[in-house]
Design a protein around this motif. Structure first.
Motif, mmCIF file in Angstrom:
data_model
loop_
_atom_site.group_PDB
_atom_site.id
_atom_site.type_symbol
_atom_site.label_atom_id
_atom_site.label_comp_id
_atom_site.label_asym_id
_atom_site.label_seq_id
_atom_site.Cartn_x
_atom_site.Cartn_y
_atom_site.Cartn_z
ATOM 1 N N CYS A 1 1.267 5.775 -9.048
ATOM 2 C CA CYS A 1 -0.154 5.421 -9.041
ATOM 3 C C CYS A 1 -0.653 4.957 -10.409
ATOM 4 O O CYS A 1 -1.463 4.040 -10.499
ATOM 5 C CB CYS A 1 -0.983 6.616 -8.571
ATOM 6 N N GLY A 2 -0.187 5.580 -11.479
ATOM 7 C CA GLY A 2 -0.674 5.234 -12.814
ATOM 8 C C GLY A 2 -0.390 3.801 -13.191
ATOM 9 O O GLY A 2 -1.297 3.041 -13.556
ATOM 10 N N PHE A 3 0.890 3.395 -13.114
ATOM 11 C CA PHE A 3 1.184 2.015 -13.495
ATOM 12 C C PHE A 3 0.706 1.049 -12.422
ATOM 13 O O PHE A 3 0.457 -0.128 -12.696
ATOM 14 C CB PHE A 3 2.665 1.816 -13.831
ATOM 15 N N GLY A 4 0.535 1.536 -11.173
ATOM 16 C CA GLY A 4 -0.070 0.695 -10.149
ATOM 17 C C GLY A 4 -1.473 0.285 -10.552
ATOM 18 O O GLY A 4 -1.871 -0.874 -10.383
ATOM 19 N N HIS A 5 -2.217 1.220 -11.113
ATOM 20 C CA HIS A 5 -3.582 0.945 -11.587
ATOM 21 C C HIS A 5 -3.594 -0.066 -12.728
ATOM 22 O O HIS A 5 -4.279 -1.099 -12.655
ATOM 23 C CB HIS A 5 -4.229 2.265 -12.032
ATOM 24 N N THR A 6 -2.838 0.197 -13.789
ATOM 25 C CA THR A 6 -2.903 -0.697 -14.954
ATOM 26 C C THR A 6 -2.296 -2.067 -14.654
ATOM 27 O O THR A 6 -2.816 -3.098 -15.094
ATOM 28 C CB THR A 6 -2.189 -0.073 -16.164
ATOM 29 N N ALA A 7 -1.204 -2.098 -13.878
ATOM 30 C CA ALA A 7 -0.566 -3.381 -13.564
ATOM 31 C C ALA A 7 -1.414 -4.198 -12.603
ATOM 32 O O ALA A 7 -1.461 -5.432 -12.698
ATOM 33 C CB ALA A 7 0.823 -3.144 -12.974
ATOM 34 N N MET A 8 -2.123 -3.546 -11.688
ATOM 35 C CA MET A 8 -2.988 -4.280 -10.778
ATOM 36 C C MET A 8 -4.161 -4.898 -11.530
ATOM 37 O O MET A 8 -4.612 -6.009 -11.203
ATOM 38 C CB MET A 8 -3.494 -3.374 -9.652
#
Length: 277
Positions: A221-228
């Motif tokens: 979820c964490g890198f999903g947020h920043t990458a999105m």
């Protein structure tokens, strides 16, 4: 793989570590999207940032760009942080919450003026600092609370602070607390999740968060947020998403429903508007 930009104030250089996730079959389309974003940008875990500074950072970023809020954060830290205008006897161990609780609001507003809405944000920051000092004894106590207590309890306490909304609370949980399963939803994430069909077209920010946190494994979820967010800046912009230039222009074309995007007419509307037509 590109480095996460410093002006991505939610993430940034500190408080993160590179991570590698085993390739496999995604359980949901949302997970497949996040996996593709991880290959396009970065796979990271987050946590370890100072909780009160994370709170201040995210308040500064409200209703403005990261490019505008970063200088405000830097100016605030220069003035009130360990290297700022504090008493010489306590300079080496300055408590940022205590310094801001005692700050003159007009002076703080001037310091953070580049972030916009500086009168409102300075009042929020001073109020949050006073609350943190009263309830947790200062920044260190607040940091221990965010990192150590039940995430639901922490989120509820954060939301009870004036000026703290769901995205701000979730950013503190993720980037300071290092909590898995937290997917903060900003304007980019809200737009992209609904445009791609990962959440209902008329979903509000909280409904999008709930859907993404249910469909994406906690550790992603964490890198999903920043990458999105980065994907929204580079490809899936509000007014002219890359798909208008053809399927080959967007790396996630095959995973996207393009809700609200008329490729033939080259027009774009908010997904919620498209859903009621």
């Amino acid at each position: 793989m590109p480095e996460e930009p410093r002006e991505n104030i939610s993430g940034g250089e500190d408080g993160s570590a590179a991570a590698v996730f085993e390739a496999g079959t995604a359980g949901t389309r949302a997970e497949a999207v996040v996996d593709e974003l991880g290959g396009l940008y970065w796979q990271k875990t987050y946590g370890g940032k100072d909780a009160f500074e994370s709170l201040v950072r995210t308040i500064l970023s409200q209703n403005t760009s990261d490019v505008a809020s970063q200088p405000a954060h830097d100016a605030l830290m220069e003035r009130y942080g360990a290297d700022g205008e504090v008493d010489e006897a306590s300079a080496s161990g300055v408590d940022l919450a205590a310094a801001l609780a005692d700050a003159e609001q007009s002076e703080l507003a001037e310091t953070i003026s580049s972030a916009g809405l500086y009168n409102q944000k300075s009042a929020m920051i001073v109020g949050a600092a006073e609350r943190v000092c009263e309830e947790y004894g200062g920044a260190d106590g607040f940091d221990a609370f965010v990192r150590g207590e039940d995430p639901g309890e922490v989120r509820e306490a954060l939301l009870d602070i004036h000026g703290v909304g769901p995205k701000t609370a979730d950013c503190v949980l993720l980037f300071a607390g290092g909590r898995d399963g937290v997917f903060p939803v900003d304007t980019h994430v809200h737009r992209i999740a609904r445009r791609m069909g990962l959440a209902p077209a008329d979903a509000d920010h909280e409904a999008v968060r709930e859907r993404l946190e249910a469909d994406v494994p906690g550790e992603k979820c964490g890198f999903g947020h920043t990458a999105m967010i980065q994907f929204g800046r580079e490809y899936c912009t509000a007014r002219k998403p890359a798909c208008l230039d053809g399927p080959e222009a967007c790396p996630l074309y095959d995973l996207c429903d393009r809700v609200g995007v008329d490729e033939v007419g080259e027009s774009v509307v908010d997904p919620a508007e498209a859903a009621i037509r």
